[in-house]
Design a protein around this motif. Structure first.
Motif, PDB file in Angstrom:
ATOM      1  N   UNK A 118       0.794  -1.236   0.000  1.00 49.08           N
ATOM      2  CA  UNK A 118       0.000   0.000   0.000  1.00 49.08           C
ATOM      3  C   UNK A 118       0.821   1.277   0.000  1.00 49.08           C
ATOM      4  N   UNK A 119       2.114   1.168  -0.257  1.00 50.77           N
ATOM      5  CA  UNK A 119       2.920   2.383  -0.325  1.00 50.77           C
ATOM      6  C   UNK A 119       2.952   3.132   0.988  1.00 50.77           C
ATOM      7  N   UNK A 120       2.949   4.456   0.886  1.00 51.85           N
ATOM      8  CA  UNK A 120       3.031   5.289   2.089  1.00 51.85           C
ATOM      9  C   UNK A 120       1.876   5.028   3.033  1.00 51.85           C
ATOM     10  N   UNK A 121       0.707   4.789   2.450  1.00 54.15           N
ATOM     11  CA  UNK A 121      -0.461   4.508   3.288  1.00 54.15           C
ATOM     12  C   UNK A 121      -0.197   3.261   4.130  1.00 54.15           C
ATOM     13  N   UNK A 122       0.412   2.271   3.507  1.00 48.66           N
ATOM     14  CA  UNK A 122       0.727   1.044   4.227  1.00 48.66           C
ATOM     15  C   UNK A 122       1.690   1.304   5.374  1.00 48.66           C
ATOM     16  N   UNK A 123       2.731   2.111   5.099  1.00 45.28           N
ATOM     17  CA  UNK A 123       3.686   2.427   6.160  1.00 45.28           C
ATOM     18  C   UNK A 123       2.958   3.077   7.326  1.00 45.28           C
ATOM     19  N   UNK A 124       2.056   3.990   6.982  1.00 44.80           N
ATOM     20  CA  UNK A 124       1.364   4.703   8.043  1.00 44.80           C
ATOM     21  C   UNK A 124       0.440   3.766   8.815  1.00 44.80           C
ATOM     22  N   UNK A 125      -0.209   2.828   8.112  1.00 48.91           N
ATOM     23  CA  UNK A 125      -1.043   1.843   8.810  1.00 48.91           C
ATOM     24  C   UNK A 125      -0.167   1.063   9.785  1.00 48.91           C
ATOM     25  N   UNK A 126       1.007   0.645   9.308  1.00 49.84           N
ATOM     26  CA  UNK A 126       1.916  -0.107  10.162  1.00 49.84           C
ATOM     27  C   UNK A 126       2.345   0.696  11.372  1.00 49.84           C
ATOM     28  N   UNK A 127       2.704   1.961  11.137  1.00 49.96           N
ATOM     29  CA  UNK A 127       3.133   2.811  12.252  1.00 49.96           C
ATOM     30  C   UNK A 127       2.008   2.991  13.255  1.00 49.96           C
ATOM     31  N   UNK A 128       0.796   3.184  12.740  1.00 51.52           N
ATOM     32  CA  UNK A 128      -0.351   3.378  13.629  1.00 51.52           C
ATOM     33  C   UNK A 128      -0.542   2.163  14.522  1.00 51.52           C
ATOM     34  N   UNK A 129      -0.523   0.977  13.910  1.00 51.76           N
ATOM     35  CA  UNK A 129      -0.675  -0.247  14.704  1.00 51.76           C
ATOM     36  C   UNK A 129       0.436  -0.331  15.745  1.00 51.76           C
ATOM     37  N   UNK A 130       1.658  -0.016  15.301  1.00 52.43           N
ATOM     38  CA  UNK A 130       2.808  -0.096  16.196  1.00 52.43           C
ATOM     39  C   UNK A 130       2.626   0.831  17.394  1.00 52.43           C
TER      40      UNK A 130
ATOM     41  N   UNK B 174      16.570  16.636  -0.846  1.00 50.14           N
ATOM     42  CA  UNK B 174      16.469  15.215  -0.559  1.00 50.14           C
ATOM     43  C   UNK B 174      15.148  14.627  -1.041  1.00 50.14           C
ATOM     44  N   UNK B 175      14.105  15.401  -0.947  1.00 52.09           N
ATOM     45  CA  UNK B 175      12.781  14.851  -1.228  1.00 52.09           C
ATOM     46  C   UNK B 175      11.857  15.989  -1.648  1.00 52.09           C
ATOM     47  N   UNK B 176      10.870  15.685  -2.417  1.00 49.72           N
ATOM     48  CA  UNK B 176       9.906  16.714  -2.813  1.00 49.72           C
ATOM     49  C   UNK B 176       8.533  16.069  -2.960  1.00 49.72           C
ATOM     50  N   UNK B 177       7.550  16.888  -3.211  1.00 50.60           N
ATOM     51  CA  UNK B 177       6.182  16.410  -3.392  1.00 50.60           C
ATOM     52  C   UNK B 177       5.768  15.459  -2.271  1.00 50.60           C
ATOM     53  N   UNK B 178       5.893  15.919  -1.043  1.00 53.13           N
ATOM     54  CA  UNK B 178       5.624  15.022   0.076  1.00 53.13           C
ATOM     55  C   UNK B 178       4.161  15.014   0.465  1.00 53.13           C
ATOM     56  N   UNK B 179       3.288  15.628  -0.359  1.00 54.42           N
ATOM     57  CA  UNK B 179       1.907  15.751   0.096  1.00 54.42           C
ATOM     58  C   UNK B 179       1.236  14.395   0.280  1.00 54.42           C
ATOM     59  N   UNK B 180       1.580  13.427  -0.580  1.00 50.18           N
ATOM     60  CA  UNK B 180       0.920  12.134  -0.423  1.00 50.18           C
ATOM     61  C   UNK B 180       1.388  11.445   0.846  1.00 50.18           C
ATOM     62  N   UNK B 181       2.653  11.705   1.213  1.00 48.08           N
ATOM     63  CA  UNK B 181       3.168  11.124   2.450  1.00 48.08           C
ATOM     64  C   UNK B 181       2.560  11.816   3.668  1.00 48.08           C
ATOM     65  N   UNK B 182       2.558  13.140   3.615  1.00 47.33           N
ATOM     66  CA  UNK B 182       2.018  13.910   4.744  1.00 47.33           C
ATOM     67  C   UNK B 182       0.549  13.577   4.938  1.00 47.33           C
ATOM     68  N   UNK B 183      -0.150  13.417   3.821  1.00 51.18           N
ATOM     69  CA  UNK B 183      -1.583  13.177   3.978  1.00 51.18           C
ATOM     70  C   UNK B 183      -1.844  11.834   4.654  1.00 51.18           C
ATOM     71  N   UNK B 184      -0.956  10.864   4.431  1.00 48.26           N
ATOM     72  CA  UNK B 184      -1.169   9.598   5.135  1.00 48.26           C
ATOM     73  C   UNK B 184      -1.034   9.798   6.643  1.00 48.26           C
ATOM     74  N   UNK B 185      -0.257  10.802   7.052  1.00 56.18           N
ATOM     75  CA  UNK B 185      -0.154  11.081   8.491  1.00 56.18           C
ATOM     76  C   UNK B 185      -1.494  11.489   9.080  1.00 56.18           C
ATOM     77  N   UNK B 186      -2.337  12.080   8.231  1.00 53.52           N
ATOM     78  CA  UNK B 186      -3.665  12.463   8.705  1.00 53.52           C
ATOM     79  C   UNK B 186      -4.449  11.242   9.165  1.00 53.52           C
TER      80      UNK B 186
END
Lengths: 483, 361, 365
Positions: free
Chosen positions: A420-432, B260-272
């Motif tokens: 699941x890409x970044x979403x998967x990482x975040x799911x994993x972190x959340x569970x952790x 080092x990195x760009x376009x992090x919106x998809x990553x940041x949004x997963x933090x939501x």
């Protein structure tokens, strides 16, 4: 069970053989108890009418000569009792007690109708050496050995206070190991000591062989992936923890001491933090937390970025990444898992093999697998760098048990990233995070002082503040001393 | 579970429940509904929310820390209240399922266009079930860690300072707004979450006398972050552009480019995800309390599943972006009315009880 | 119950795949895209050209250039995708070039479509090409034109040779009623891509341009400049005098003069501070008199050229400097709405006041 049957048998013997003299019964009983124990030394001194029972290998030779044999040879038979009435001897006619004492390194002297026991315990043991698992640059280099009494002496030498209390509890129904709870009265929380004592006593198991095993048996959450007690081999660290109001648990036969309660972040501390200047100590500690994040996230991010989020790569890196990936026949997730597993294999092989052969592992791993895999187009250069740096980061964490747990979590995150890409990482972190926050160590919150938030304890958390500002005991030890 | 929630954690919990996906859309909402300098409305609506919190504070002070159930059932028998409890429970579960769906829709837009939305919804709900199975003290502990993991995002706006300009903000006050009232309601729903505290009374550490202040502090954190984000957006985008940008906050993040990195919106949004999980979990937790009070016979583990599945079933038809938007408007309005009505009703009940007690004496 | 749910969760996540994978080496990563107008054949038709760098080790050439004709950006993408074995993706587009003809017809649709697509970032550099944009893409001497163009534009923007032209900024100024967007203008000189100056837009239509020399002046009028240099060419006595003025602090201030409710004039104030690194005059130039003289010459030079820039803007009826923003901010909302925005700058006199300070004269007196 064994104990109970012994008692029953003894009662039986007593009732049946009432007419026999007590002496004969005891002698027979002792011989019966140690039947088949070829290593038990039995001596009969006919001129004194004495029977001696002891395990030679449990005794200190010198003590045996001076404390036992010399006096015995010098006295006459009628003086025997005055000798035995000295405080070094204890008299007993309880066969159970006698057995236990002899097993614990006492010598038993059967004289007339009583057995006189004298403590001559002094088995062969490893000398005090620097720790193999916990290296330190500054600070004391001595480490615990397998003997509880030596370990206690190492601590007592550093903590000269009569408030340092030691509670002995035995554990293991067959092995009968000795567990010592160590705490400072007036600083440690008495309730906690009491709870730990009952917990150790309530362990139902045949044998305990190491404090790591003991630690798992007294944990609040035995199914968790993470260790809940710090185990330490350094007397100086243990002393420091005792002063902070924690309880140390020694196990006779293991060089590691359990410190409880511990938090997740205690696993990232090392003695060196305190012996260096506070700024360098703090920097090192921050480095370790960074290492933790690198360990669990770096490979997962590589997988996620190369599989899903190519737009996150800056232009300067894009060419390098595509170039190194272009010959690899597998998807990034398989590539990463393969390399990670190879690395774990190398690590495990290195740990099992003797040091001399262990060097070969480095050569095989570094040159053969590293270079050849890239040249054969099996993996990409970038991945090798990623995997290697996350592996090195994992070894920065001082606790080997914790580092192993973290490495295992990493695999979960890599797989999730592959799906699941970044979403998967975040799911994993959340569970952790949910899992870790739910843990407790001896009733204390595992994630303190981050959550629950204890402002005072932040002086010794991400950074190590100067000593002048570290005056309070950590909140989780619930110290009875307020200051 | 004897541990109680400390005031510090309560503040963080309130903030985490309040802010969610709406944050990503907030500047656009302000631009469309209020027009120029709409960020000022954040302060105004935050003040309204503060008034609402004040009412809840009154309930706490007069009721002496008794929770909703104790206060209501002192006047009205539990049997009569039960249907209302159930209704409230289902409203809350529908509301949070909608919030979850809203989040998933954006996730899909960002990076998973071809994956079924229910895949993400189910994963998210599994996380929710996992967390809600813990006690509320643990939930607050988890929330604090989530807070640390998400709050640093606000610092990213430092990157935008060179690209901001006061001239773009215009001196006009709320000109060109389309629908002031709708905007007001929408903005107020973005502040919802503080009403949960009504149900938390028995779980809070009361050793500090003015612990209730932390509810205000939580609301202030939310206000501050909303305010900063909207002011930055007003200075970074032009007004018409802001009106057309679906998720201005994501565009802000996407603008960041470092070596080092760009376009992090998809990553940041997963933090939501962490924020969303907290919001959903707290509402489901409250719904669970309500449900169990109404039907104590249902076993604990089934309650969560019943609530989540009924929420999913009710919102089964809401899957598209605009459908979810419409549903959210309706349920946001209901949620807002509940937030205002709950303390008022409780105060009335407390008043009646007081009069009755005085008459009896 | 708990174990079961764990197993179910794992199985669910593992078994259900996900078909949004974009594995990096399987992608045709577009780095540069260009649009040209070919509406003679059909209305609203464009020629879309994409540059796809090939980074793989076995690659025979550094880049692939694909062409398609279409009416929509997305339609073109489809047609381009048919020409390659790779999956075309837009996430790494760094710059977009518009042909002169297309730009003068309006590029709002394309900019909007690019902002709408979630894969394309908002920092794509937009630029206008003299003549056909395709010609730039096919220019010789550069192995990876996408990379080259981006670096060139980025560097030029950092040195304040051309305005910053991220599509976010273009779109922002396009939708703002107080400013018109600008982009860099590029062209070919002896077959090589080259910076030619600044392209001026009126709304979304390309209307005129400034050459490189005027572009520098334009940028000092446009906003804050952190570091740049000017070559001052002014007659000093009988000879022409050339001065290199290297300035690192420049500030612009716009004042709207009003009499009652009427706008009587706009004043642009520019402060520059910098050092003189080259001068054709012989002898010591660091004396106070000489410094004053240099300051005066530079001020005159900037004023003269600034007025040239203003007249070009006026001619094209465009407000690239964003002066209308200041007009707007000095009015009430009603007055602003009632204002004839198109002619306000045509009728209002605009004055320049330049203040130059020579900080030092380098390592020599």
């Amino acid at each position: 069970m064994v104990r109970r049957s012994i008692k029953r048998r003894r009662k039986l013997q007593e009732s049946e053989e009432k007419d026999l003299t007590n002496e004969a019964t005891l002698l027979e009983q002792i011989e019966h108890q140690f039947e088949g124990c070829a290593d038990l030394s039995k001596r009969f001194l006919p001129d004194l009418q004495l029977h001696l029972f002891y395990f030679q290998h449990l005794l200190d030779d010198e003590m045996f000569q001076t404390e036992l044999l010399k006096p015995l040879y010098q006295v006459r038979e009628d003086e025997m009792l005055t000798v035995f009435n000295r405080f070094t001897y204890m008299a007993s006619d309880d066969i159970h007690e006698i057995t236990q004492k002899i097993l614990n390194g006492y010598a038993g002297i059967l004289f007339q109708d009583k057995v006189y026991l004298i403590d001559l315990y002094g088995p062969k043991e490893r000398s005090i050496e620097p720790s193999e698992t916990e290296g330190t640059i500054n600070g004391p280099h001595d480490a615990f050995v397998e003997s509880s009494s030596t370990n206690l002496s190492l601590i007592r030498r550093r903590l000269k206070s009569s408030d340092l209390k030691a509670l002995d509890v035995s554990v293991g129904e067959v092995t009968n190991g000795t567990v010592t709870l160590l705490y400072i009265q007036g600083i440690a929380n008495e309730e906690l000591v009491e709870r730990l004592k009952t917990r150790v006593q309530s362990i139902k198991i045949d044998g305990v062989y190491d404090s790591h095993m003991l630690s798992q048996l007294i944990e609040d959450h035995p199914y968790s992936l993470f260790p809940q007690h710090v185990l330490n081999e350094k007397p100086d660290s243990v002393t420091a923890e005792l002063v902070e109001g924690k309880v140390a648990i020694l196990f006779d036969g293991s060089p590691s001491v359990i410190i409880t309660p511990s938090t997740f972040f205690d696993f990232f501390q090392a003695g060196d933090d305190y012996y260096q200047r506070w700024l360098t100590g703090s920097a090192t500690r921050l480095l370790r937390f960074a290492a933790f994040l690198i360990t669990i996230l770096l490979t997962a991010l590589y997988v996620s970025v190369t599989t899903y989020q190519y737009e996150m790569i800056p232009e300067s890196l894009l060419q390098t990444l595509v170039e190194s990936r272009s010959r690899v026949p597998f998807a990034p997730i398989y590539e990463a898992l393969m390399m990670e597993i190879t690395l774990e294999l190398l690590r495990e092989a290195g740990a099992r093999l003797p040091t001399k052969i262990g060097q070969t592992i480095g050569i095989v791993g570094g040159i053969v697998i590293g270079q050849a895999a890239v040249q054969a187009g099996f993996t990409s250069n970038v991945l090798i760098i990623v995997v290697a740096s996350s592996a090195i980061s994992s070894f920065v964490i001082p606790s080997y048990v914790m580092s192993a747990s973290i490495r295992l979590t990493r695999f979960g995150l890599i797989i999730l990233a592959g799906i699941l890409g970044n979403f998967g990482i975040m799911v994993g972190l959340t569970v952790l995070i949910i899992h870790i926050c739910g843990l407790t160590s001896a009733g204390a919150p595992y994630t303190a002082p981050l959550s629950p938030f204890f402002k005072k304890d932040w002086r010794d958390f991400l950074i190590r503040a100067p000593f002048s500002s570290m005056k309070t005991k950590p909140t989780i030890s619930k110290s009875s001393q307020k200051r | 579970m004897s541990e109680k929630i400390a005031p510090f954690h309560l503040a963080i919990l309130i903030y985490m429940i309040q802010s969610g996906v709406t944050l990503t859309k907030l500047p656009r909402l302000l631009a469309v509904d209020f027009g120029t300098n709409g960020w000022i409305m954040v302060i105004l609506v935050s003040f309204v929310a503060c008034c609402n919190i004040f009412l809840i504070g009154l309930v706490n002070r007069i009721g002496g820390g008794k929770d909703l159930f104790d206060i209501m059932e002192a006047l009205i028998p539990r049997g009569v209240m039960a249907p209302f409890y159930l209704l409230l429970a289902f409203i809350y579960s529908v509301l949070v399922i909608l919030i979850g769906k809203d989040y998933v829709v954006i996730t899909q837009v960002l990076s998973f266009q071809n994956t079924n939305a229910y895949y993400f919804i189910i994963i998210m709900l599994l996380l929710v079930i996992y967390l809600v199975s813990k006690d509320v003290y643990t939930i607050t502990k988890v929330t604090a860690v989530f807070f640390v993991f998400t709050v640093w995002m606000t610092l990213l706006i430092f990157y935008h300072i060179p690209y901001m300009s006061f001239t773009r903000m215009t001196p006009f006050f709320l000109a060109e707004g389309e629908n002031f009232l709708l905007g007001f309601i929408n903005l107020f729903t973005a502040f919802l979450g503080f009403e949960i505290v009504v149900f938390l009374f028995p779980y809070i550490d009361r050793s500090k006398k003015n612990w209730f202040r932390s509810v205000y502090i939580g609301n202030m954190i939310t206000t501050f972050i909303y305010l900063v984000i909207s002011i930055v957006s007003y200075m970074f985008f032009s007004l018409e552009q802001l009106k057309l940008t679906s998720f201005p906050v994501l565009n802000l993040i996407a603008f960041i480019e470092i070596e080092l990195i760009e376009r992090i919106e998809s990553f940041i949004f997963t933090l939501f995800l962490m924020k969303i999980v907290v919001s959903i979990v707290m509402y489901i937790w409250v719904a669970k309390l309500l449900f169990k009070r109404a039907l104590p016979v249902v076993p604990d583990k089934w309650v969560t599943l019943i609530l989540i599945f009924s929420g999913l079933a009710i919102t089964f038809n809401a899957n598209l972006e605009y459908e979810i938007g419409e549903w959210l408007n309706i349920f946001g309005l209901i949620g807002a009315s509940i937030a205002i009505a709950l303390p008022l009703i409780m105060l009335t009940v407390l008043g009646i009880l007081k009069i009755r007690r005085r008459n009896r004496a | 119950m708990r174990k079961m749910s764990c197993v179910v969760t794992l199985a669910f996540i593992l078994l259900t795949g996900c078909n949004d994978q974009k594995i990096i080496e399987q992608l045709g990563i577009v780095s540069l895209i260009s649009y040209d107008d070919i509406s003679e054949s059909e209305e609203h038709k464009m020629k879309v050209t994409a540059v796809i760098p090939d980074y793989s080790i076995e690659a025979t050439s550094e880049q692939e250039i694909l062409e398609a004709e279409a009416s929509l950006m997305k339609e073109a993408e489809e047609k381009l995708a048919n020409q390659t074995r790779q999956k075309l993706v837009n996430g790494q587009i760094r710059s977009v070039i518009f042909g002169e003809d297309l730009a003068s017809k309006g590029i709002k649709d394309i900019i909007q479509a690019m902002e709408r697509e979630q894969e394309i970032g908002s920092r794509v550099k937009a630029m206008v090409a003299e003549g056909e944009a395709v010609a730039i893409l096919k220019s010789t001497g550069v192995e990876n034109i996408g990379d080259y163009m981006e670096k060139m534009i980025k560097k030029a923007a950092e040195e304040y040779l051309v305005p910053n032209s991220d599509i976010h900024i273009f779109y922002r100024d396009l939708l703002d009623d107080g400013i018109d967007p600008v982009t860099p203008l590029i062209g070919l000189t002896e077959g090589r891509a080259n910076l030619k100056g600044t392209a001026l837009f009126k709304d979304d239509r390309y209307v005129g341009s400034l050459n490189s020399e005027l572009s520098r002046i334009f940028l000092t009028l446009y906003g804050k400049v952190n570091s740049s240099e000017l070559t001052v060419k002014m007659p000093d006595g009988e000879h022409m005098r050339y001065i290199n003025f290297n300035y690192n602090e420049s500030d612009r201030d716009v004042k709207v003069k009003k009499k009652g409710k009427d706008i009587t004039g706009i004043e642009i104030k520019i402060d520059l501070k910098g050092s003189v690194l080259e001068d054709t005059k012989e002898g010591v130039i660091s004396s106070p008199e000489e410094s004053k003289k240099i300051e005066k010459l530079t001020e005159d030079y900037i004023t003269q050229n600034g007025e040239k820039v203003l007249s070009i803007l006026k001619e094209n009826r465009t407000d690239s400097l964003g002066l209308k923003q200041y007009v707007r901010n000095s009015l009430s909302f009603k007055e602003w709405k009632a204002l004839d925005k198109d002619s306000i700058l045509q009728t209002t006199p605009i004055t320049l006041s330049v203040d130059v300070k020579v900080k030092d004269t380098g390592m020599m007196q």
